[in-house]
Scaffold this motif. Structure first.
Motif, PDB file in Angstrom:
ATOM      1  N   GLY A  71       0.817  -1.210   0.000  1.00 32.61           N
ATOM      2  CA  GLY A  71       0.000   0.000   0.000  1.00 32.61           C
ATOM      3  C   GLY A  71       0.848   1.255   0.000  1.00 32.61           C
ATOM      4  O   GLY A  71       0.588   2.199  -0.760  1.00 32.61           O
ATOM      5  N   ILE A  72       1.877   1.276   0.843  1.00 34.57           N
ATOM      6  CA  ILE A  72       2.737   2.464   0.916  1.00 34.57           C
ATOM      7  C   ILE A  72       3.578   2.593  -0.351  1.00 34.57           C
ATOM      8  O   ILE A  72       3.819   3.705  -0.841  1.00 34.57           O
ATOM      9  N   ALA A  73       4.002   1.464  -0.912  1.00 33.97           N
ATOM     10  CA  ALA A  73       4.742   1.513  -2.180  1.00 33.97           C
ATOM     11  C   ALA A  73       3.871   2.101  -3.286  1.00 33.97           C
ATOM     12  O   ALA A  73       4.333   2.925  -4.090  1.00 33.97           O
ATOM     13  N   ALA A  74       2.601   1.708  -3.320  1.00 33.74           N
ATOM     14  CA  ALA A  74       1.687   2.246  -4.337  1.00 33.74           C
ATOM     15  C   ALA A  74       1.467   3.741  -4.132  1.00 33.74           C
ATOM     16  O   ALA A  74       1.361   4.506  -5.097  1.00 33.74           O
ATOM     17  N   VAL A  75       1.410   4.170  -2.877  1.00 38.25           N
ATOM     18  CA  VAL A  75       1.301   5.602  -2.568  1.00 38.25           C
ATOM     19  C   VAL A  75       2.514   6.344  -3.127  1.00 38.25           C
ATOM     20  O   VAL A  75       2.396   7.425  -3.707  1.00 38.25           O
ATOM     21  N   SER A  76       3.687   5.751  -2.961  1.00 35.45           N
ATOM     22  CA  SER A  76       4.918   6.357  -3.470  1.00 35.45           C
ATOM     23  C   SER A  76       4.923   6.397  -4.996  1.00 35.45           C
ATOM     24  O   SER A  76       5.302   7.409  -5.598  1.00 35.45           O
ATOM     25  N   ILE A  77       4.496   5.310  -5.614  1.00 36.42           N
ATOM     26  CA  ILE A  77       4.456   5.257  -7.080  1.00 36.42           C
ATOM     27  C   ILE A  77       3.461   6.279  -7.626  1.00 36.42           C
ATOM     28  O   ILE A  77       3.727   6.964  -8.615  1.00 36.42           O
ATOM     29  N   ASP A  78       2.321   6.405  -6.960  1.00 37.93           N
ATOM     30  CA  ASP A  78       1.311   7.387  -7.374  1.00 37.93           C
ATOM     31  C   ASP A  78       1.901   8.799  -7.387  1.00 37.93           C
ATOM     32  O   ASP A  78       1.609   9.602  -8.274  1.00 37.93           O
ATOM     33  N   ASP A  79       2.725   9.094  -6.381  1.00 31.01           N
ATOM     34  CA  ASP A  79       3.525  10.328  -6.380  1.00 31.01           C
ATOM     35  C   ASP A  79       2.668  11.594  -6.390  1.00 31.01           C
ATOM     36  O   ASP A  79       3.080  12.612  -6.952  1.00 31.01           O
ATOM     37  N   GLN A  80       1.465  11.511  -5.810  1.00 35.73           N
ATOM     38  CA  GLN A  80       0.582  12.680  -5.701  1.00 35.73           C
ATOM     39  C   GLN A  80       0.206  13.255  -7.066  1.00 35.73           C
ATOM     40  O   GLN A  80      -0.044  14.458  -7.195  1.00 35.73           O
ATOM     41  N   ARG A  81       0.161  12.415  -8.078  1.00 34.48           N
ATOM     42  CA  ARG A  81      -0.024  12.922  -9.440  1.00 34.48           C
ATOM     43  C   ARG A  81      -1.452  13.362  -9.739  1.00 34.48           C
ATOM     44  O   ARG A  81      -1.669  14.214 -10.610  1.00 34.48           O
ATOM     45  N   LEU A  82      -2.441  12.772  -9.076  1.00 32.21           N
ATOM     46  CA  LEU A  82      -3.821  13.109  -9.413  1.00 32.21           C
ATOM     47  C   LEU A  82      -4.388  14.165  -8.477  1.00 32.21           C
ATOM     48  O   LEU A  82      -4.810  15.228  -8.906  1.00 32.21           O
ATOM     49  N   ASP A  83      -4.388  13.883  -7.198  1.00 34.76           N
ATOM     50  CA  ASP A  83      -4.951  14.831  -6.241  1.00 34.76           C
ATOM     51  C   ASP A  83      -4.250  14.637  -4.902  1.00 34.76           C
ATOM     52  O   ASP A  83      -4.315  13.550  -4.321  1.00 34.76           O
ATOM     53  N   TYR A  84      -3.612  15.681  -4.424  1.00 37.43           N
ATOM     54  CA  TYR A  84      -2.845  15.574  -3.187  1.00 37.43           C
ATOM     55  C   TYR A  84      -3.726  15.182  -2.010  1.00 37.43           C
ATOM     56  O   TYR A  84      -3.340  14.371  -1.174  1.00 37.43           O
ATOM     57  N   ARG A  85      -4.931  15.739  -1.945  1.00 31.69           N
ATOM     58  CA  ARG A  85      -5.813  15.443  -0.809  1.00 31.69           C
ATOM     59  C   ARG A  85      -6.226  13.973  -0.809  1.00 31.69           C
ATOM     60  O   ARG A  85      -6.203  13.313   0.236  1.00 31.69           O
ATOM     61  N   ASP A  86      -6.600  13.463  -1.972  1.00 29.75           N
ATOM     62  CA  ASP A  86      -6.959  12.045  -2.063  1.00 29.75           C
ATOM     63  C   ASP A  86      -5.758  11.165  -1.728  1.00 29.75           C
ATOM     64  O   ASP A  86      -5.899  10.116  -1.090  1.00 29.75           O
ATOM     65  N   TRP A  87      -4.595  11.595  -2.177  1.00 27.92           N
ATOM     66  CA  TRP A  87      -3.357  10.853  -1.905  1.00 27.92           C
ATOM     67  C   TRP A  87      -3.114  10.752  -0.404  1.00 27.92           C
ATOM     68  O   TRP A  87      -2.808   9.679   0.127  1.00 27.92           O
ATOM     69  N   LEU A  88      -3.285  11.864   0.289  1.00 23.96           N
ATOM     70  CA  LEU A  88      -3.060  11.898   1.731  1.00 23.96           C
ATOM     71  C   LEU A  88      -4.076  11.021   2.467  1.00 23.96           C
ATOM     72  O   LEU A  88      -3.724  10.283   3.395  1.00 23.96           O
ATOM     73  N   LEU A  89      -5.333  11.085   2.035  1.00 27.71           N
ATOM     74  CA  LEU A  89      -6.367  10.247   2.647  1.00 27.71           C
ATOM     75  C   LEU A  89      -6.063   8.765   2.437  1.00 27.71           C
ATOM     76  O   LEU A  89      -6.245   7.945   3.346  1.00 27.71           O
ATOM     77  N   SER A  90      -5.599   8.427   1.241  1.00 24.58           N
ATOM     78  CA  SER A  90      -5.265   7.028   0.949  1.00 24.58           C
ATOM     79  C   SER A  90      -4.123   6.542   1.829  1.00 24.58           C
ATOM     80  O   SER A  90      -4.157   5.421   2.358  1.00 24.58           O
ATOM     81  N   LEU A  91      -3.115   7.389   1.996  1.00 27.07           N
ATOM     82  CA  LEU A  91      -1.998   7.034   2.872  1.00 27.07           C
ATOM     83  C   LEU A  91      -2.496   6.838   4.301  1.00 27.07           C
ATOM     84  O   LEU A  91      -2.099   5.886   4.987  1.00 27.07           O
ATOM     85  N   GLY A  92      -3.374   7.727   4.742  1.00 26.23           N
ATOM     86  CA  GLY A  92      -3.942   7.600   6.080  1.00 26.23           C
ATOM     87  C   GLY A  92      -4.718   6.307   6.255  1.00 26.23           C
ATOM     88  O   GLY A  92      -4.637   5.654   7.305  1.00 26.23           O
ATOM     89  N   ASP A  93      -5.457   5.914   5.223  1.00 25.94           N
ATOM     90  CA  ASP A  93      -6.224   4.662   5.289  1.00 25.94           C
ATOM     91  C   ASP A  93      -5.302   3.456   5.450  1.00 25.94           C
ATOM     92  O   ASP A  93      -5.581   2.543   6.240  1.00 25.94           O
ATOM     93  N   VAL A  94      -4.212   3.447   4.685  1.00 27.31           N
ATOM     94  CA  VAL A  94      -3.264   2.326   4.780  1.00 27.31           C
ATOM     95  C   VAL A  94      -2.596   2.323   6.153  1.00 27.31           C
ATOM     96  O   VAL A  94      -2.429   1.263   6.776  1.00 27.31           O
ATOM     97  N   TYR A  95      -2.232   3.490   6.627  1.00 24.83           N
ATOM     98  CA  TYR A  95      -1.583   3.598   7.943  1.00 24.83           C
ATOM     99  C   TYR A  95      -2.500   3.051   9.034  1.00 24.83           C
ATOM    100  O   TYR A  95      -2.085   2.218   9.858  1.00 24.83           O
ATOM    101  N   LEU A  96      -3.753   3.501   9.042  1.00 26.85           N
ATOM    102  CA  LEU A  96      -4.695   3.050  10.072  1.00 26.85           C
ATOM    103  C   LEU A  96      -4.988   1.557   9.945  1.00 26.85           C
ATOM    104  O   LEU A  96      -5.133   0.859  10.955  1.00 26.85           O
ATOM    105  N   ALA A  97      -5.069   1.073   8.711  1.00 31.52           N
ATOM    106  CA  ALA A  97      -5.298  -0.361   8.513  1.00 31.52           C
ATOM    107  C   ALA A  97      -4.137  -1.166   9.083  1.00 31.52           C
ATOM    108  O   ALA A  97      -4.331  -2.239   9.668  1.00 31.52           O
ATOM    109  N   GLY A  98      -2.924  -0.640   8.924  1.00 30.97           N
ATOM    110  CA  GLY A  98      -1.761  -1.303   9.499  1.00 30.97           C
ATOM    111  C   GLY A  98      -1.830  -1.341  11.019  1.00 30.97           C
ATOM    112  O   GLY A  98      -1.541  -2.371  11.645  1.00 30.97           O
ATOM    113  N   ILE A  99      -2.231  -0.230  11.615  1.00 30.11           N
ATOM    114  CA  ILE A  99      -2.370  -0.173  13.074  1.00 30.11           C
ATOM    115  C   ILE A  99      -3.412  -1.185  13.552  1.00 30.11           C
ATOM    116  O   ILE A  99      -3.201  -1.912  14.537  1.00 30.11           O
ATOM    117  N   LYS A 100      -4.547  -1.242  12.850  1.00 31.58           N
ATOM    118  CA  LYS A 100      -5.605  -2.182  13.231  1.00 31.58           C
ATOM    119  C   LYS A 100      -5.141  -3.630  13.102  1.00 31.58           C
ATOM    120  O   LYS A 100      -5.621  -4.515  13.812  1.00 31.58           O
TER     121      LYS A 100
END
Length: 204
Positions: free
Chosen positions: A125-154
């Protein structure tokens, strides 16, 4: 590893270009047919959204599953590559239509973690976030990273080491769509305002 040595990977990415384009076009046609004219009251337009979205979904999953399998391989390769090869991989992905599915892939990685999937999904998930490189929408990118982070914690995993590893492989340069370079954004994610207001409350 040079771009030439990644040739087979590029060929596989290229093989999905037309199927992805055709699938997206079919979804857009189905959506437009149900949504109708874009003029009118906002409440009327919003009321049409669920039906139009359902019509688009009714087109089917298209090549999503096969593309996700390829992205699994790409993310695994990315996570064990050095920064220069990762730059080549990012470039290859963004030259092809598969990049349009990165957001969905990141969401899938988070869901896999939440449903008890293997820890590899955190790094993917984090690798895909890196590959995406904020190219489409920074806000969506940040939310996606947050989702992966929280899923990891859970999933009782510590996302910090994976964040650091992938940050080292990420784009160190800022582009027009991003407020900060992806490397810097990943390195500083746990110190960001977004983390403090949106992620941290879930960790208490």
């Amino acid at each position: 590893m040079s771009a030439d040595e990644l040739g087979p990977l590029e060929q596989r990415l290229a093989s999905f270009d037309k199927p992805i384009r055709d699938w997206h076009a079919a979804r857009e046609r189905a959506f437009a047919a149900k949504f109708g004219p874009k003029q009118g009251k906002l409440t009327t337009l919003m009321g049409r959204l669920p039906t139009a979205a359902a019509a688009a979904a009714g087109v089917g999953p298209g090549p999503r599953e096969q593309v996700f399998l390829l992205l699994d391989e790409i993310c695994d390769l990315y996570a064990r590559s050095d920064a220069s090869r990762c730059a080549i991989i990012r470039g290859l992905v963004h030259q092809h239509e598969a990049h349009r599915l990165l957001g969905e892939y990141i969401g899938n990685a988070a869901r896999m973690l939440e449903s008890g999937g293997r820890s590899v999904w955190l790094e993917r998930g984090i690798a895909a976030v890196s590959i995406d490189d904020q190219r489409l929408d920074y806000r969506d990118w940040l939310l996606s990273l947050g989702d992966v982070y929280l899923a990891g914690i859970k999933a009782k995993l510590d996302p910090a080491p994976a964040l650091r590893r992938i940050a080292e492989r990420s784009n160190p340069e800022r582009h027009s769509a991003a407020p900060t370079p992806t490397r810097e954004a990943l390195e500083g994610f746990e110190q960001s305002a977004y983390f403090g207001t949106t992620i941290l409350p879930h960790l208490k």
